[in-house]
Each structure stands twice: as C-alpha cells, then as structure tokens.
Design an enzyme around this catalytic site. Structure first.
Site, PDB file in Angstrom:
ATOM      1  N   HIS A 148       0.725  -1.183   0.165  1.00  0.00           N
ATOM      2  CA  HIS A 148       0.389  -0.215   0.182  1.00  0.00           C
ATOM      3  C   HIS A 148       0.768   1.424  -0.422  1.00  0.00           C
ATOM      4  O   HIS A 148       0.543   1.980  -0.947  1.00  0.00           O
ATOM      5  CB  HIS A 148      -0.785  -0.274   0.651  1.00  0.00           C
ATOM      6  CG  HIS A 148      -2.353   1.401   0.971  1.00  0.00           C
ATOM      7  ND1 HIS A 148      -3.331   1.069   0.061  1.00  0.00           N
ATOM      8  CD2 HIS A 148      -1.788   2.593   1.488  1.00  0.00           C
ATOM      9  CE1 HIS A 148      -3.620   2.381   0.997  1.00  0.00           C
ATOM     10  NE2 HIS A 148      -2.890   2.968   1.786  1.00  0.00           N
ATOM     11  N   GLU A 149       1.679   1.311   0.942  1.00  0.00           N
ATOM     12  CA  GLU A 149       2.414   2.320   0.461  1.00  0.00           C
ATOM     13  C   GLU A 149       3.875   2.626  -0.135  1.00  0.00           C
ATOM     14  O   GLU A 149       3.684   3.639  -0.042  1.00  0.00           O
ATOM     15  CB  GLU A 149       3.233   2.388   2.966  1.00  0.00           C
ATOM     16  CG  GLU A 149       2.729   2.498   3.459  1.00  0.00           C
ATOM     17  CD  GLU A 149       1.477   3.474   4.125  1.00  0.00           C
ATOM     18  OE1 GLU A 149       1.873   4.973   3.295  1.00  0.00           O
ATOM     19  OE2 GLU A 149       0.577   3.722   4.179  1.00  0.00           O
TER      20      GLU A 149
ATOM     21  N   HIS B  67       2.081   4.721  -3.242  1.00  0.00           N
ATOM     22  CA  HIS B  67       2.011   5.946  -2.419  1.00  0.00           C
ATOM     23  C   HIS B  67       3.510   6.353  -3.183  1.00  0.00           C
ATOM     24  O   HIS B  67       3.284   7.492  -4.390  1.00  0.00           O
ATOM     25  CB  HIS B  67       1.871   6.891  -1.318  1.00  0.00           C
ATOM     26  CG  HIS B  67       0.124   6.057  -0.585  1.00  0.00           C
ATOM     27  ND1 HIS B  67      -0.552   6.492  -1.530  1.00  0.00           N
ATOM     28  CD2 HIS B  67       0.095   5.256   0.579  1.00  0.00           C
ATOM     29  CE1 HIS B  67      -1.679   6.506  -0.961  1.00  0.00           C
ATOM     30  NE2 HIS B  67      -1.759   5.874   0.443  1.00  0.00           N
TER      31      HIS B  67
END
Length: 364
Positions: free
Chosen positions: A17-18, A21
């Site tokens: 997820h990170e 980004h």
C-alpha cells in the site's frame, strides 16, 4: 511459524500500500522525504539521498511523508515538485495509488493461486457425513446406533445425492418429523445398514437428533490449463471477493449495531491467518488477497486520516477553486488519526483477550 507467516502477510500488504503512494510520487518527480511502516517510535531507519526509510513501533499501518510542511526542509516553498504545488490530478494519483496497489496485488495473488496452486473446490460424494454424535445427553442418534464417521445415504424415501443440498434436505426432514420415526440408510466401513431414528422435539418445536453434519466428499484443487485461463479465472475470483467485501461494508454501515462486533483488528487478522497457515499454507494466497482488498476498501472511505478523506479534501478544492484552510485540514486529519489509533488499540486489546490461549488463562 504460522503466526510469523500471518504477520509477514499483513506486513507485506502494508508495504504494498505505502509503496503504491511512494512510487506514484517518485515517478512524477514529486519530493518524498519519509517512507514509514508503522507509527510511533522508530525501531530502525535508513537515510537515503532524499528519503528516510523507517520501521516504527505500532504496526497499525504506515505512511509516506512529504517535505511540503517540514520546517527543516531546505526545498523552496514554491518548488513545482512539492506535492501541494502539483495539479489536483497529480495529487489524486498519489493519494489513490495505495488503494490501486492493493487491488492490483490482490488480483495477481489470485492469478498466482489459480495458475500454480489451483482453486479449492469440493468434490461431492453421495450422502451426508456424521463427524460427531452427542453421547453425553443420550441423543436420538446415539440411541438409534448412529456412530461418528457414519455416512447417511438416505432418510425416509429421499436419497441424499452428491450435492451441497444434501445437508439441507436431511436437516429439513429431521426438523419436520419431531417424534416421528425415520428410517435411515447408513454406510459404515464400506457396509450398508438401516437404522430407525426418532427425532426429539426441541424447545423451538423442531426435531433434532444430536449430531454434527458435514458434506460427504473431498477437497480438490483445480488448476488452469494455461496462463490466459489463469488471468480469466483470477479475475472472476477477484470480482467475487470485491463484491462480497463491499456487501459486508454496506451491512456494517446499514446495520452497525448488530455487525460492529465483527470488526477485526491486526491481532484477530494475524490469528485468522495463523490458523489458515496451520490448516493449509497455500490458502494464504486467498487470505492475503482478501485482506488486501479489505485494506483498499477501508482506505478509500471518505474518513479523516484515510486516503479517502484526503481525496475528499481534493474534491472540495476542485469545487471551491481553492483548498480549505490548512488549519482546518490539519485539525480534521489529527482528530481522525487519534480516533483511528484509538480504534486500533481497542481492537488489539479486545482481540487479544479473545485469543484461545489468553481466554484459557482466565478460565482456570
């Protein structure tokens, strides 16, 4: 070992997820000064040319930090590569990239399971299996001579075929014939015999015989024949899980009072993953895909401190033509972060107290 595998799965999904980004920002040449897994005190860190990479004490998520509001940053405030100086679309891509990364990762996990391991399916055989018979209460089944591991092939004049409806047919017949004698055809150790069972009437007025029932058959794994079929079947499974996840969240919102207790935190998720790993480690593919999709759905919700909340700020900016005051945004986000961490701590405490090992300590 199974617990470590489950923790590794959860950690991997946070990293994915990170990383979504992070890559969405770096590929657009947007400055990034922090990449962190977890919150709170730093356990380990590495300072790269521009970005600090860190592991922190509370594994409730992670974050990607930008130097826009860092008082120690030497980057000029009007630098076009600061996140806040980019067009709304560029910022929206960065904010939504974590959700997109989780969804893409989940899809490829399912494709991998379909292609290399196979999808679990149940190969039904005739009848309904009896894994356990209640003997301590002198049940109707025990009195009739039914034993554990017997297979009920028919009840009355109804054959119980090789399908998932066999259990419901048997249960319905038993419930509708309280205090009425039923003849059952039983298979035991390769031999067939006939027994007469009289269901007892329960408090609800329905018949019961005091047994557990499971479908008769074996679990088989069906692997695809080629990569194209793997992508197709993986897509079908992905759509099915997404639909069920959205349906579950809608039930949570529409009927919160009755469904709030089903909320699970990191401890419950790790416990669930550990049990799955103990039973069949290859099912961790599907488990990881399910959790990854849930993380995506949770993060896209328009709530403070989540990606969806920041995207909501962007939407308001697009309508107003200018962003909300920075102090308003900070207050909303900080309040949301405190509430989110509070919920996380509550779920950790509750789920830890519900672990089998912990409950056994207090039941002594």
């Amino acid at each position: 070992m199974s617990v470590l595998l489950a923790i590794a799965v959860l950690g991997m999904l946070i990293v994915v997820h990170e990383l979504g980004h992070f890559l969405a920002a770096r590929l657009q040449n947007i400055h990034v000064n922090r990449f962190s897994i977890g919150f709170g005190p730093v356990l380990w860190k590495y300072q790269g040319p521009e970005t600090e990479y860190a592991l922190r004490g509370f594994p409730l998520g992670g974050f990607v930090g930008f130097p826009d509001d860092d008082p120690d940053s030497t980057i000029p405030k009007d630098d076009p590569d600061l996140l806040r100086n980019r067009p709304i679309l560029d910022r929206a891509i960065v904010l939504s990239a974590g959700v997109i990364a989780n969804l893409i990762f989940a899809y490829f996990l399912l494709v991998s399971q379909v292609g290399f391991v196979g999808v679990a399916d149940f190969n039904y055989a005739p009848g309904v299996k009896v894994p356990e018979v209640a003997t301590n209460v002198s049940s109707a089944a025990a009195q009739a001579g039914i034993k554990a591991n017997d297979i009920i092939l028919s009840v009355g004049n109804q054959q119980l075929g090789a399908n998932k409806e066999a259990i419901s047919t048997l249960v319905e017949t038993i419930q509708n014939n309280a205090n009425q004698t039923l003849e059952m055809e039983i298979q035991r150790d390769g031999e067939k015999l006939f027994l007469e069972v009289t269901p007892e009437m329960g408090d609800d007025g329905k018949g019961r015989i005091g047994v557990q029932l499971i479908s008769n058959g074996d679990i088989v794994r069906n692997r695809t024949n080629n990569i194209f079929e793997a992508f197709s079947v993986g897509a079908e499974e992905f759509q099915r899980i997404v639909f069920l996840t959205l349906q579950g969240f809608w039930q949570l919102v529409s009927n919160f009072g009755q469904t709030a207790g089903k909320l699970a935190g990191p401890v419950a998720i790790v416990d669930m993953g550990a049990k799955i790993a103990e039973d069949n480690v290859v099912e961790l593919f599907r488990f990881a895909a399910l959790i990854s999709i849930n993380l995506a759905v949770i993060n896209i919700l328009p709530l403070p401190a989540l990606d969806g909340g920041q995207l909501a700020f962007l939407a308001i900016e697009g309508v107003r033509g200018r962003p909300l005051p920075l102090r308003v945004q900070e207050n909303v986000m900080q309040t949301g972060l405190v509430l989110l961490l509070g919920l996380g701590v509550f779920l950790i405490i509750r789920d830890t107290a519900n672990l089998d090992g912990v409950r056994s300590i207090f039941q002594r």
